[in-house]
Write a protein that holds these residues in place. Structure first.
Motif, PDB file in Angstrom:
ATOM      1  N   TYR A  69      19.178  52.509  35.034  1.00  0.00           N
ATOM      2  CA  TYR A  69      18.828  53.227  36.261  1.00  0.00           C
ATOM      3  C   TYR A  69      18.121  52.292  37.240  1.00  0.00           C
ATOM      4  O   TYR A  69      18.428  52.263  38.442  1.00  0.00           O
ATOM      5  CB  TYR A  69      17.897  54.402  35.948  1.00  0.00           C
ATOM      6  N   ARG A  70      17.149  51.554  36.742  1.00  0.00           N
ATOM      7  CA  ARG A  70      16.382  50.641  37.587  1.00  0.00           C
ATOM      8  C   ARG A  70      17.269  49.547  38.159  1.00  0.00           C
ATOM      9  O   ARG A  70      17.201  49.230  39.357  1.00  0.00           O
ATOM     10  CB  ARG A  70      15.244  50.029  36.762  1.00  0.00           C
ATOM     11  N   SER A 123      19.545  50.898  40.897  1.00  0.00           N
ATOM     12  CA  SER A 123      18.780  51.186  42.109  1.00  0.00           C
ATOM     13  C   SER A 123      18.620  49.919  42.939  1.00  0.00           C
ATOM     14  O   SER A 123      18.765  49.938  44.167  1.00  0.00           O
ATOM     15  CB  SER A 123      17.414  51.768  41.740  1.00  0.00           C
ATOM     16  N   ARG A 137      18.860  57.098  46.223  1.00  0.00           N
ATOM     17  CA  ARG A 137      17.765  57.972  46.634  1.00  0.00           C
ATOM     18  C   ARG A 137      16.937  58.404  45.430  1.00  0.00           C
ATOM     19  O   ARG A 137      17.450  58.525  44.318  1.00  0.00           O
ATOM     20  CB  ARG A 137      18.324  59.203  47.349  1.00  0.00           C
ATOM     21  N   PRO A 138      15.633  58.642  45.622  1.00  0.00           N
ATOM     22  CA  PRO A 138      14.768  59.055  44.520  1.00  0.00           C
ATOM     23  C   PRO A 138      15.320  60.278  43.794  1.00  0.00           C
ATOM     24  O   PRO A 138      15.806  61.224  44.418  1.00  0.00           O
ATOM     25  CB  PRO A 138      13.440  59.383  45.220  1.00  0.00           C
ATOM     26  N   GLY A 139      15.269  60.228  42.490  1.00  0.00           N
ATOM     27  CA  GLY A 139      15.749  61.334  41.677  1.00  0.00           C
ATOM     28  C   GLY A 139      17.153  61.154  41.136  1.00  0.00           C
ATOM     29  O   GLY A 139      17.526  61.817  40.171  1.00  0.00           O
ATOM     30  N   ARG A 140      17.938  60.252  41.746  1.00  0.00           N
ATOM     31  CA  ARG A 140      19.289  60.028  41.251  1.00  0.00           C
ATOM     32  C   ARG A 140      19.243  59.044  40.094  1.00  0.00           C
ATOM     33  O   ARG A 140      18.471  58.075  40.102  1.00  0.00           O
ATOM     34  CB  ARG A 140      20.210  59.536  42.367  1.00  0.00           C
ATOM     35  N   GLN A 141      20.064  59.288  39.085  1.00  0.00           N
ATOM     36  CA  GLN A 141      20.076  58.481  37.877  1.00  0.00           C
ATOM     37  C   GLN A 141      21.452  57.817  37.752  1.00  0.00           C
ATOM     38  O   GLN A 141      22.367  58.373  37.138  1.00  0.00           O
ATOM     39  CB  GLN A 141      19.780  59.358  36.653  1.00  0.00           C
TER      40      GLN A 141
END
Length: 344
Positions: free
Chosen positions: A99-100, A103, A116-120
């Protein structure tokens, strides 16, 4: 001769219908994205840890998982910063690291919305039209896992179209997760190059064969992390991918919906120990696609036909080719039960 002509005409129609659009237009032949993730050369040449890193082209997901288990938290984060595209796409890497990494890899790209925050985002490959894999729910703690495998015209740009919520992998996965509940994690897997337009790609199996290899490795990566065997929900051309992967893929159930065929004559031909299910609603135009194979065109028998041997999923309340995951449908209700392991 008349029968032969009808078959050829039917295959021409199938080429039109399988793509999910109406009317004739020029198709775009696609070259499948295959091989290790971008950035592999720099990764293989990296000796910052004082030892070789696992080669993405040759190392099985289980060995990748073993390698990352030996690393300190600092060493893991260093690899994320140095090689986000490799870490983010390498099956067997811990979920949160992926995930990181993704991103970071998405920043500054045309697909930055996915960061965007919350998306995995479990995978992001920018090559070609772009491939995306997204998780809904807690994959590390889930008791049940489902994977949505989409059909034609899906890529990083169309992965989550707002104007067709239940015809995209993101929309299908969100709806299934809502119906199945929190013990289930759902993965929207656009991990292969899908057909585009009205070219021959949609009536041939080349892209599906490449997708089947990638889907198999992806499920091996899930198994390497101790994830429960997933149920696969394969829509349209995605069912061709699942059919070709069936004998190798790690799956408890294979559910096909709106399928043009699985390149198999029957469930027995799939050579799988997974349970096989099929859904086709009465209004789905896919029913007009002739289930034939000739000169490499067409995908074979209808999985929803009684003679194929799949367990039938009720879909009378679904509407059209992309309505199977719509809330309130009998198909979605059954999909959720299958994903939860409640249907025997």
């Amino acid at each position: 001769m008349r029968r032969y002509k009808r078959t050829v005409v039917g295959l021409a129609f199938a080429t039109t219908a399988v793509t999910g659009v109406t009317g004739w237009a020029s198709g775009n032949s696609q070259r499948p994205v295959t091989g290790p993730p971008p950035g592999t050369a720099a990764w293989v040449g990296d000796r910052s840890l004082g030892r070789a890193l696992p080669d993405p082209a040759t190392t099985a997901p289980g060995r990748v998982a073993d390698f990352f288990a030996t690393l300190s938290p600092g060493a893991r984060q260093d690899l994320v910063r140095r090689h986000p595209l490799v870490v983010g796409n390498l099956d067997g890497v811990p979920v949160k690291l992926r995930y990181r990494a993704n991103s970071l890899a998405l920043r500054g790209t045309p697909h930055e919305r996915l960061a965007r925050p919350g998306r995995q985002i479990l995978a992001f490959d920018p090559r070609g039209r772009g491939q995306v894999v997204e998780v809904y729910g807690d994959l590390e703690r889930a008791r049940h896992v489902a994977v949505v495998v989409p059909g034609a015209d899906i890529d990083a740009r169309t992965f989550d179209r707002a104007d067709d919520p239940y015809g995209t992998p993101a929309g299908m996965a969100k709806s299934l997760r809502a119906a199945a509940g929190s013990p289930t994690a759902v993965i929207a897997w656009t991990g292969y190059t899908t057909p585009v337009g009205l070219g021959l790609d949609a009536a041939q199996g080349d892209l599906a064969e490449a997708g089947a290899e990638r889907l198999t490795r992806f499920t091996e990566g899930l198994a390497a992390r101790g994830t429960p065997r997933p149920s696969l929900f394969c829509h349209s051309y995605g069912s061709v991918v699942c059919g070709l992967a069936a004998d190798d893929v790690e799956a408890s159930d294979i559910v096909v919906l709106g399928s043009p065929g699985m390149r198999a004559g029957s469930v027995a031909d799939l050579r799988t120990d997974a349970r096989v299910w099929a859904a086709k609603d009465p209004s789905d135009w896919i029913s007009k696609v002739p289930n034939v194979r000739l000169l490499g065109l067409g995908h074979g028998n209808d999985p929803a036909a009684p003679g194929f041997g799949a367990q039938r999923v009720p879909a009378e309340r679904a509407q059209g080719h992309t309505g199977y995951f719509a809330p309130g449908t009998d198909s979605l209700h059954t999909f959720a039960a299958i994903a939860q392991g409640e249907v025997q």
